[in-house]
Design a protein around this motif. Structure first.
Motif, short mmCIF file in Angstrom:
data_model
loop_
_atom_site.label_atom_id
_atom_site.label_comp_id
_atom_site.label_asym_id
_atom_site.label_seq_id
_atom_site.Cartn_x
_atom_site.Cartn_y
_atom_site.Cartn_z
N CYS A 276 -34.33 -44.08 -7.15
CA CYS A 276 -34.74 -43.67 -5.81
C CYS A 276 -35.76 -42.55 -5.96
CB CYS A 276 -33.55 -43.19 -4.98
SG CYS A 276 -34.02 -42.82 -3.27
N ARG B 67 -37.88 -39.91 -4.10
CA ARG B 67 -37.92 -39.23 -2.80
C ARG B 67 -39.11 -38.27 -2.76
NH1 ARG B 67 -34.94 -37.94 1.67
NH2 ARG B 67 -35.53 -35.95 2.60
N ASP C 190 -39.59 -39.19 2.72
CA ASP C 190 -39.58 -40.65 2.62
C ASP C 190 -39.05 -41.04 1.24
OD1 ASP C 190 -40.77 -40.63 5.09
OD2 ASP C 190 -42.78 -41.10 4.34
N ARG D 84 -37.14 -49.15 1.13
CA ARG D 84 -37.77 -47.90 1.51
C ARG D 84 -37.01 -47.27 2.67
NH1 ARG D 84 -40.38 -48.36 6.33
NH2 ARG D 84 -41.09 -50.43 6.99
N GLY D 85 -37.26 -45.99 2.89
CA GLY D 85 -36.71 -45.27 4.04
C GLY D 85 -37.70 -44.23 4.50
N ARG D 86 -37.85 -44.07 5.80
CA ARG D 86 -38.82 -43.13 6.36
C ARG D 86 -38.09 -42.04 7.15
NH1 ARG D 86 -41.35 -45.16 3.03
NH2 ARG D 86 -43.20 -46.49 3.18
N THR E 193 -35.95 -39.70 6.32
CA THR E 193 -34.54 -39.91 6.03
C THR E 193 -34.01 -38.84 5.08
OG1 THR E 193 -32.95 -41.48 5.10
CG2 THR E 193 -35.12 -41.46 4.13
N GLN F 2 -31.79 -39.82 2.84
CA GLN F 2 -31.34 -40.58 1.69
C GLN F 2 -31.90 -40.00 0.40
OE1 GLN F 2 -32.43 -44.69 2.33
NE2 GLN F 2 -31.63 -44.66 4.42
N PRO G 50 -31.35 -50.34 2.02
CA PRO G 50 -32.53 -49.85 2.74
C PRO G 50 -33.37 -51.01 3.28
CG PRO G 50 -32.93 -49.79 0.39
CD PRO G 50 -31.48 -50.19 0.58
N LEU G 51 -34.32 -50.67 4.11
CA LEU G 51 -35.24 -51.66 4.61
C LEU G 51 -36.04 -52.26 3.46
CD1 LEU G 51 -36.69 -49.81 7.74
CD2 LEU G 51 -35.04 -51.68 7.73
#
Length: 480
Positions: free
Chosen positions: A365, A367, A376, A394-396, A398, A400, A474-475
């Motif tokens: 991951c 970040r 992100d 991915r994550g926006r 966030t 995470q 995640p997306l």
């Protein structure tokens, strides 16, 4: 140790001035001496004499009021407090720029940009400093302005500190800071268009170890923090190659440092490895990457940890194993250029033995935290012997993959050498069960999954914590 020759073309010798943050020079002259207020006349019965004194009393009161008003108009405005007086001349502003002492960084508990001394051969050039301040504060200034996300293109210029002023690669450069923002002003020597670049740097600390003072299409020059004792350049794509020393002059300005190409094939990702003075902290190292901004981003690594073992904090990826972990994903850093990124953390949250004895994969991951406080993430899959990471989620905006979001999960399709397609999934160490729904259904204990699955079929993978809390994948990187 022999003195190194300055790497700057035309760069003057260091003339760091040890000036304490104090009342600006000349401020005392703005204060007039105390005004003597006459005592009121003794009471007396009305008559011709008292009536004759009234015009003189009125005249004295008006004179006193005028003197007091003039005194108030000459008082300088303080840090951030608006003044109703007319704006002083630009030269006066330049003379009132704050400057830290040369050793200020050794006397503070949290060194940051405010503790940088003013450095460079033109810190006494009030004309240049006045033009830089005007570019920052005057909405009518005619020049080229640019601002990173979260930073206004212009500001009030109150409580501005001078960090640097000198000639760099044929341009006059001034770096100013006001506690929240940092700006770099530059102008050509004989006419041409001056430029101002602004960045949000609120919360800068000891890890904010450099500012870009010069940029070309392929290189940058850095002004290093005064607490940096060693500096070197290494290539994240070549972990086996040893770093080489980075030359800097007496003011802390480096020789040109290559930057990763923003287009074309990614053959190398140069980064700067620096070490701080033990006078302010333990022997700490930082890895800095130019992402097109005014302040290079700090790179960190968070290695995978076995269950029941306490997670360690992020660290600089200066060891051989950490750099090898970064090598596969280093080229993805170019996608973060111009986004106001403060730091990028590379967390290997799982390793997985692949089916058919095909080797081991790593789940990462990455970040990216910005100066605005948002972050992100990209979930990456690195196959065995892989030289490039593949984005699988991915994550926006966030939490995470941060200290507040350590429970993560990702999945992807993978094709074995035999041609068989597998669905792979991996989660962080606290996840105890994985569930697959949609076209393929399966449940496994633990945090790793590998099952055969039809290629291209949409699936949904979820995880469960010991208390039953659900963790979602995640997306997709190609999703909305």
């Amino acid at each position: 140790m022999p003195k190194r020759r300055s790497p700057l073309s035309g760069h003057s010798a260091a003339r760091t001035t040890a000036v304490a943050d104090a009342e600006p020079a000349g401020a005392r002259a703005a204060y007039a001496p105390p005004v003597s207020i006459p005592s009121p006349p003794p009471a007396s019965p009305p008559g011709p004499i008292r009536r004759g004194r009234r015009p003189r009393a009125v005249t004295a009161a008006l004179a006193l009021l005028a003197a007091t008003g003039a005194l108030l108009l000459t008082l300088p405005s303080d840090a951030g407090r608006p003044s109703e007086a007319p704006r002083p001349a630009a030269g006066t502003h330049a003379e009132h720029l704050r400057r830290a002492r040369a050793d200020a960084w050794t006397h503070v508990t949290r060194p940051g940009l405010a503790a940088w001394p003013a450095r460079g051969g033109r810190i006494g050039d009030t004309g240049l400093l006045a033009r830089a301040l005007r570019a920052w504060t005057d909405p009518g200034w005619r020049g080229r302005r640019s601002a990173e996300p979260g930073a206004p293109a212009r500001g009030p210029g109150t409580s501005a500190r001078l960090l640097f002023a000198d000639d760099v690669d044929g341009r006059a450069v001034v770096v100013l800071q006001d506690g929240t923002h940092t700006v770099r002003y530059s102008e050509p020597p004989h006419g041409g268009t001056p430029e101002l670049a602004a960045a949000l740097t609120e919360g800068a600390d000891v890890t904010t170890a450099a500012v870009v003072v010069g940029r070309s299409p392929r290189t940058v020059r850095l002004l290093l923090a005064p607490w940096i004792t060693d500096a070197a350049v290494r290539d994240l794509r070549a972990p086996a190659v040893r770093p080489h020393a980075l030359i800097r002059d007496g003011d802390g300005v480096t020789e040109p440092v290559a930057v990763a190409a923003g287009d074309g094939p990614c053959r190398g990702v140069p980064v700067v490895q620096v070490r701080s003075s033990p006078r302010i902290a333990e022997d700490r190292a930082f890895l800095l990457a130019d992402l097109g901004g005014l302040v290079p981003a700090r790179l960190t690594s968070l290695p995978t940890t076995r269950p029941a073992v306490r997670q360690r904090p992020p660290r600089a990826p200066t060891g051989a194993a950490d750099v090898r972990d970064w090598a596969a994903s280093a080229c993805r850093l170019t996608g973060l250029r111009g986004k106001g990124v403060r730091g990028v953390d590379h967390w290997v949250f799982a390793t997985q033995a692949l089916p058919e004895r095909s080797g081991t994969a790593r789940w990462v991951c990455a970040r990216a935290d910005t100066w605005r406080g948002t972050g992100d993430v990209e979930y990456l899959f690195v196959g065995p012997g892989g030289t490039r990471a593949r984005a699988v989620g991915r994550g926006r905006d966030t939490a995470q993959c941060s200290s507040s979001g350590r429970n993560v999960l990702a999945h992807t399709e993978w094709r074995a050498p035999s041609g068989t397609t597998y669905l792979l999934a991996a989660a962080s160490r606290t996840v105890t069960r994985l569930e697959v729904t949609a076209r393929v259904r399966s449940t496994v204990g633990g945090r790793l999954l590998a099952i055969t699955a039809p290629r291209g079929r949409p699936v949904e993978v979820t995880g469960r914590l010991p208390d039953g809390t659900r963790i979602d994948s995640p997306l997709s990187p190609d999703g909305p």
